[in-house]
Write a protein that holds these residues in place. Structure first.
Motif, PDB file in Angstrom:
ATOM      1  N   ASP A 125      44.828 -18.570  25.393  1.00 57.89           N
ATOM      2  CA  ASP A 125      45.028 -17.868  24.640  1.00 57.89           C
ATOM      3  C   ASP A 125      43.706 -17.969  23.644  1.00 57.89           C
ATOM      4  OD1 ASP A 125      47.485 -17.317  24.921  1.00 57.89           O
ATOM      5  OD2 ASP A 125      48.357 -17.737  23.355  1.00 57.89           O
ATOM      6  N   LYS A 130      57.087 -20.961  22.953  1.00 53.12           N
ATOM      7  CA  LYS A 130      57.486 -21.099  21.791  1.00 53.12           C
ATOM      8  C   LYS A 130      58.354 -20.753  21.100  1.00 53.12           C
ATOM      9  CE  LYS A 130      54.485 -17.481  19.994  1.00 53.12           C
ATOM     10  NZ  LYS A 130      53.465 -18.138  18.525  1.00 53.12           N
ATOM     11  N   SER A 159      57.123 -26.265  17.964  1.00 55.30           N
ATOM     12  CA  SER A 159      56.210 -25.154  18.036  1.00 55.30           C
ATOM     13  C   SER A 159      55.358 -24.180  17.675  1.00 55.30           C
ATOM     14  CB  SER A 159      56.981 -24.208  19.596  1.00 55.30           C
ATOM     15  OG  SER A 159      55.837 -23.819  19.870  1.00 55.30           O
ATOM     16  N   GLU A 160      55.967 -24.053  16.356  1.00 57.83           N
ATOM     17  CA  GLU A 160      55.607 -22.631  15.643  1.00 57.83           C
ATOM     18  C   GLU A 160      54.325 -23.808  14.369  1.00 57.83           C
ATOM     19  OE1 GLU A 160      54.749 -19.645  11.616  1.00 57.83           O
ATOM     20  OE2 GLU A 160      57.199 -20.021  12.315  1.00 57.83           O
ATOM     21  N   ASN A 218      51.615 -25.786  16.775  1.00 57.21           N
ATOM     22  CA  ASN A 218      50.535 -25.181  17.535  1.00 57.21           C
ATOM     23  C   ASN A 218      50.017 -23.607  16.897  1.00 57.21           C
ATOM     24  OD1 ASN A 218      51.304 -26.611  20.067  1.00 57.21           O
ATOM     25  ND2 ASN A 218      52.444 -25.826  19.868  1.00 57.21           N
ATOM     26  N   ASP A 219      50.096 -22.968  16.099  1.00 54.19           N
ATOM     27  CA  ASP A 219      50.000 -21.367  15.725  1.00 54.19           C
ATOM     28  C   ASP A 219      48.664 -21.607  14.778  1.00 54.19           C
ATOM     29  OD1 ASP A 219      52.495 -20.867  16.527  1.00 54.19           O
ATOM     30  OD2 ASP A 219      53.045 -19.302  15.133  1.00 54.19           O
ATOM     31  N   LYS A 220      48.812 -22.307  14.265  1.00 52.03           N
ATOM     32  CA  LYS A 220      47.725 -22.269  12.940  1.00 52.03           C
ATOM     33  C   LYS A 220      46.896 -22.882  13.441  1.00 52.03           C
ATOM     34  CE  LYS A 220      45.249 -23.303   8.385  1.00 52.03           C
ATOM     35  NZ  LYS A 220      45.995 -25.113   6.696  1.00 52.03           N
ATOM     36  N   GLN A 256      45.415 -20.103  16.268  1.00 48.43           N
ATOM     37  CA  GLN A 256      44.490 -19.265  15.524  1.00 48.43           C
ATOM     38  C   GLN A 256      43.641 -19.052  14.686  1.00 48.43           C
ATOM     39  OE1 GLN A 256      47.590 -18.126  12.216  1.00 48.43           O
ATOM     40  NE2 GLN A 256      48.827 -17.594  14.096  1.00 48.43           N
TER      41      GLN A 256
END
Length: 221
Positions: A172, A193, A198-199, A202-204, A207
């Motif tokens: 990504d 996901k 998971s959020e 991984n997300d921050k 991003q």
């Protein structure tokens, strides 16, 4: 004593171990190792992992490095009841997980070769287009594996999925546009996901890393 977890949140192996910690419901203290500031070379970290790599873990008197070994250890020591399915105790089931732990390392190697993250971040280079076919071959391997099952080892989530997921998710950073060629892989990524932890893991990190990577690839003139 609380588990001490040493990691850098952009690192896919680090995030794989953190997904394991969260899947097991373990209490742990996060210690960020700032790779771009040389944190991995500091004597206090080298005393934990002489190779100077993240992640690492301290559990009581035990010091551990190597992400897959850490994840396996955490399951061996702490998994109870239904959570034992993350790393099964049955030899025939466990060896399948072990096999895909090795395979996902190969997948990650192919992806990293193509992405050329060190070159992008440090030298203003681009992804290595001559390595794209090898990366796609690795993705195709996973896609075919997922043809008739929900996860890499049958229909039950295991730690092998964590390592496969963070490896593929790393693409990504490049805003990879070829995922449509791998429909079963995309469905599996969606299942990963959707995991409740998971959020947070991984997300921050993704991003932030994606924004930085895109700035390097597309500098403002």
């Amino acid at each position: 004593m609380v588990i001490q977890f040493y990691h850098y949140d952009v690192s896919p192996p680090s995030r794989s171990v953190e997904m394991t910690l969260k899947a097991l419901g373990l209490e742990y203290k996060t210690n960020i190792v700032e790779l771009f500031q040389g944190g991995q070379k500091k004597p206090e970290f080298l005393a934990i992992n002489p190779r100077g790599k993240v992640p690492a873990l301290v559990d009581g008197d035990l010091k551990l490095a190597e992400s897959r070994a850490i994840a396996a250890y955490l399951c061996n020591k702490y998994a109870k009841g239904e959570k034992q399915s993350l790393y099964p105790t049955d030899p025939e089931k466990r060896v399948q997980v072990d096999m895909y732990l090795y395979i996902t390392e190969w997948v990650f190697d192919q992806i990293i070769e193509y992405m050329n993250i060190g070159g992008i971040f440090q030298r203003g280079e681009k992804p290595k287009d001559d390595k794209l076919d090898a990366a796609k071959s690795a993705l195709k391997f996973l896609d075919e594996r997922l043809e008739n099952q929900n996860y890499l080892v049958g229909d039950t989530l295991t730690i092998a999925d964590f390592f496969g997921y963070t490896a593929v998710l790393f693409l990504d950073l490049l805003k990879f546009s070829a995922f449509g060629e791998f429909p079963k892989l995309v469905l599996w990524m969606g299942r990963m996901k959707a995991l409740p932890y998971s959020e947070a893991v991984n997300d921050k990190a993704m991003q932030t890393a994606t924004a930085y990577c895109q700035e390097k690839l597309n500098p403002k003139k």
